[in-house]
Scaffold this active site. Structure first.
Site, PDB file in Angstrom:
ATOM      1  N   CYS A 284       1.082  -1.049   0.003  1.00  0.00           N
ATOM      2  CA  CYS A 284       0.085  -0.155  -0.243  1.00  0.00           C
ATOM      3  C   CYS A 284       0.610   1.420  -0.540  1.00  0.00           C
ATOM      4  O   CYS A 284       0.872   2.205  -1.002  1.00  0.00           O
ATOM      5  CB  CYS A 284      -1.094   0.488   1.428  1.00  0.00           C
ATOM      6  SG  CYS A 284      -1.836  -1.322   1.662  1.00  0.00           S
TER       7      CYS A 284
HETATM    8  N1  LIG Z   1      -2.278  -5.836   1.794  1.00  0.00           N
HETATM    9  C1  LIG Z   1      -2.932  -5.127   2.455  1.00  0.00           C
HETATM   10  O1  LIG Z   1      -2.983  -4.794   3.213  1.00  0.00           O
HETATM   11  C2  LIG Z   1      -3.967  -4.279   2.003  1.00  0.00           C
HETATM   12  C3  LIG Z   1      -4.843  -2.851   3.132  1.00  0.00           C
HETATM   13  C4  LIG Z   1      -5.358  -2.797   1.843  1.00  0.00           C
HETATM   14  C5  LIG Z   1      -5.863  -2.557   0.784  1.00  0.00           C
HETATM   15  N2  LIG Z   1      -5.297  -3.260   0.334  1.00  0.00           N
HETATM   16  C6  LIG Z   1      -5.982  -3.250  -1.395  1.00  0.00           C
HETATM   17  O2  LIG Z   1      -6.162  -4.148  -1.447  1.00  0.00           O
HETATM   18  C7  LIG Z   1      -6.374  -4.925  -2.616  1.00  0.00           C
HETATM   19  C8  LIG Z   1      -5.863  -6.393  -2.418  1.00  0.00           C
HETATM   20  O3  LIG Z   1      -5.199  -6.474  -2.290  1.00  0.00           O
HETATM   21  P1  LIG Z   1      -4.312  -7.710  -1.853  1.00  0.00           P
HETATM   22  O4  LIG Z   1      -2.725  -7.482  -0.919  1.00  0.00           O
HETATM   23  O5  LIG Z   1      -5.249  -8.553  -0.976  1.00  0.00           O
HETATM   24  O6  LIG Z   1      -3.242  -8.149  -2.952  1.00  0.00           O
HETATM   25  P2  LIG Z   1      -3.324 -10.174  -3.769  1.00  0.00           P
HETATM   26  O7  LIG Z   1      -1.965 -10.247  -4.718  1.00  0.00           O
HETATM   27  O8  LIG Z   1      -2.818 -11.004  -1.995  1.00  0.00           O
HETATM   28  O9  LIG Z   1      -4.595 -11.179  -3.641  1.00  0.00           O
HETATM   29  C9  LIG Z   1      -4.952 -10.417  -5.017  1.00  0.00           C
HETATM   30  C10 LIG Z   1      -5.489 -11.839  -5.700  1.00  0.00           C
HETATM   31  O10 LIG Z   1      -6.399 -11.075  -6.751  1.00  0.00           O
HETATM   32  C11 LIG Z   1      -6.384 -12.406  -7.500  1.00  0.00           C
HETATM   33  N3  LIG Z   1      -6.577 -12.081  -9.172  1.00  0.00           N
HETATM   34  C12 LIG Z   1      -5.945 -11.128 -10.082  1.00  0.00           C
HETATM   35  N4  LIG Z   1      -6.391 -11.095 -10.370  1.00  0.00           N
HETATM   36  C13 LIG Z   1      -7.890 -11.372 -10.791  1.00  0.00           C
HETATM   37  C14 LIG Z   1      -9.057 -11.703 -11.173  1.00  0.00           C
HETATM   38  N5  LIG Z   1      -8.343 -10.542 -12.530  1.00  0.00           N
HETATM   39  N6  LIG Z   1      -9.970 -12.059 -11.336  1.00  0.00           N
HETATM   40  C15 LIG Z   1     -10.013 -12.635  -9.779  1.00  0.00           C
HETATM   41  N7  LIG Z   1      -9.000 -13.047  -9.190  1.00  0.00           N
HETATM   42  C16 LIG Z   1      -7.469 -12.007  -9.632  1.00  0.00           C
HETATM   43  C17 LIG Z   1      -4.609 -12.971  -7.173  1.00  0.00           C
HETATM   44  O11 LIG Z   1      -4.194 -13.972  -7.658  1.00  0.00           O
HETATM   45  C18 LIG Z   1      -4.462 -12.570  -5.650  1.00  0.00           C
HETATM   46  O12 LIG Z   1      -4.622 -14.126  -5.079  1.00  0.00           O
HETATM   47  C19 LIG Z   1      -5.791  -3.949  -4.003  1.00  0.00           C
HETATM   48  O13 LIG Z   1      -6.168  -2.894  -4.319  1.00  0.00           O
HETATM   49  C20 LIG Z   1      -4.212  -3.093  -2.827  1.00  0.00           C
HETATM   50  O14 LIG Z   1      -4.195  -1.951  -2.785  1.00  0.00           O
HETATM   51  C21 LIG Z   1      -4.499  -3.851   0.150  1.00  0.00           C
END
Ligand SMILES: NC(=O)c1ccc[n+]([C@@H]2O[C@H](COP(=O)([O-])OP(=O)(O)OC[C@H]3O[C@@H](n4cnc5c(N)ncnc54)[C@H](O)[C@@H]3O)[C@@H](O)[C@H]2O)c1
Length: 451
Positions: A284
């Site tokens: 993030c």
């Molecule tokens: N990790 C954190 O602490 C956090 C906190 C707040 C916000 N966010 C936001 O949340 C969002 C997701 O982050 P995350 O950390 O969970 O990412 P991540 O990489 O852990 O998970 C994303 C998942 O989406 C899947 N994916 C990718 N493309 C896809 C598609 N077209 N259809 C279906 N699945 C698909 C991937 O295989 C993966 O399992 C981002 O925008 C991030 O900025 C993350």
């Protein structure tokens, strides 16, 4: 699917909830909905994750296997790669990645592809919520037009006249505030901001989230909700840069910045402590602010705080490497040919998350200067090839007094709780500590270099 579905429908128990993207954000969210009694389907493009989930297995350290197993067994949670199943879902929540591309510009391809996967199956009365962090305008300018390719409409509207504006589906944005590894604040304890494309969409999303979080905070638009998340992260990014800059000055002035921060933090109002470190990490804070800088250019606006904070924070791994060079020099050694052990590759303590970890940059810089590197991290038995780095053949070395003592220097890059810092200092020839992890170590302080 009912065509005259009201927003209040989403107050119901036993809704069919679809989570697209079962990662750090999507998986705990899905499990929380399952815990509240809903029927949850996780949609992911990664078949390996899908089969692990269906077998009740976890691939994220802090998410308990037993919890996944429990909801898979009770049929409240399952996963699939088949997006045609979206047609049977009531509420679709998108949690896919929003990284930066090679030019450090927003890469919205995941959100775009998700929209393209949803629209052929979109049904009247469904609620779609985007949770991925992004710039203000993404939900309305990027996602909505893709979803409307279905022929179904969701008008953009606000204000009292739009209270009951008619639409075919509901669309909202609600930012995730997940803090992986935070034991005090889990999803259920964190208030959730929600903004709808129109008032009924906002009410539908409020109804959906109210039973599963501490409090829902409605705002007037998806843009306000998108911007709220960016403000939170930019606030952190700028304050971390400030304290990193003050740390560098304090080192020159021979003032202990950590002591200073602890002292300042005793002020009961108007101050919040931020701590210096080897650079920004995680998915993030190093990434999200640049979503806003990029969008601001469309408005001929320079986001100077963001750029300056980026500059200071990006310089931190270079600062660490300079500190290693100076410390070795003081011991009549050069980086070139020195054996260095890196402790902690995760971007912060006690998590199994490497994304944007500043340690990876520090390792690269040390290798470029000729150091012979090894690392230890209890969360990463081995490293692999990444987008910007290739540490394919590296394995975490065991930590014992003999191995620690065989290195010219040990760099504490991540302050994992499981490390015995006193024992590390006892055994090491030199410890470069980027996190003040050795603050309670009393013996051999002459071996420690804070940086
Ligand atoms: N990790 C954190 O602490 C956090 C906190 C707040 C916000 N966010 C936001 O949340 C969002 C997701 O982050 P995350 O950390 O969970 O990412 P991540 O990489 O852990 O998970 C994303 C998942 O989406 C899947 N994916 C990718 N493309 C896809 C598609 N077209 N259809 C279906 N699945 C698909 C991937 O295989 C993966 O399992 C981002 O925008 C991030 O900025 C993350």
């Amino acid at each position: 699917m009912a065509i005259d579905r009201k927003p209040e429908f989403f107050k119901g128990t036993q809704l069919k909830v679809g989570i697209i993207g079962c990662g750090y954000v999507g998986l705990p969210l899905g499990l929380r909905f399952a815990e509240a009694g809903h029927k949850v389907t996780g949609f992911d493009t990664d078949p390996k994750k899908v089969s692990m989930l269906n077998a009740g297995k976890s691939y994220i350290e802090h998410i308990q296997q037993a919890k996944i197993q429990q909801y898979v067994n009770s049929r409240h949670f399952r996963a699939t790669t088949d997006f045609s199943e979206l047609k049977d879902i009531d509420a679709i929540i998108i949690c896919v990645p929003t990284p930066l591309d090679e030019r450090r510009e927003p890469d919205l391809s995941y959100v775009e592809n998700t929209g393209l996967s949803i629209y052929p199956h979109l049904q009247k009365g469904q609620l779609v919520v985007l949770e991925s962090t992004t710039y203000p305008g993404t939900t309305e300018e990027l996602l909505l037009p893709i979803l409307e390719k279905s022929g179904l409409k969701c008008p953009i509207a606000a204000g009292p006249d739009a209270e009951n504006v008619a639409g075919d589906f509901f669309l909202a944005f609600s930012p995730e505030r997940e803090d992986p590894g935070n034991k005090q604040y889990g999803l259920a304890q964190i208030p959730k901001v929600v903004g709808g494309t129109n008032p009924p969409s906002g009410r539908a999303a409020v109804a959906l989230y109210t039973p599963i979080v501490a409090k829902v905070v409605p705002v007037s638009s998806t843009r306000a909700a998108e911007m709220a998340k960016l403000l939170e992260n930019i606030f952190r990014c700028v304050n971390i840069a400030l304290v990193n800059e003050l740390k560098m000055l304090s080192l020159r002035m021979n003032v202990d910045i950590w002591e200073v921060i602890d002292a300042a933090a005793t002020k009961p109002f108007g101050f919040m402590p931020f701590y210096p470190g080897p650079g920004l990490g995680g998915h993030c804070i190093p990434v999200d602010p640049f979503y806003l800088s990029w969008k601001a250019r469309e408005y001929d606006f320079a986001t100077r705080f963001i750029e300056l904070a980026g500059e200071v924070n990006t310089a931190m791994p270079y600062h660490v490497v300079e500190a290693v060079a100076t410390a070795l020099n003081d011991r009549k050694k050069a980086i070139k040919g020195s054996k260095i052990l890196i402790l902690g590759v995760a971007y912060k303590k006690d998590v199994d998350d490497l994304r944007e970890s500043p340690t990876l940059k520090i390792m690269q810089l040390l290798q470029q200067r000729g150091a012979e590197l090894d690392y230890n991290d209890p969360y990463f038995p081995q490293l692999h090839k990444m987008r910007h780095y290739n540490y394919e053949n590296m394995k975490s070395v065991p930590l014992n007094p003999q191995t620690i003592g065989s290195y010219d220097g040990v760099v504490i890059a991540t302050d994992h709780t499981s490390y015995d810092y006193a024992a590390i200092v006892d055994a090491a020839k030199l410890v470069v500590d980027t996190r003040n992890a050795t603050r309670r170590v009393v013996r051999h302080r002459d071996k420690i270099v804070l940086c």
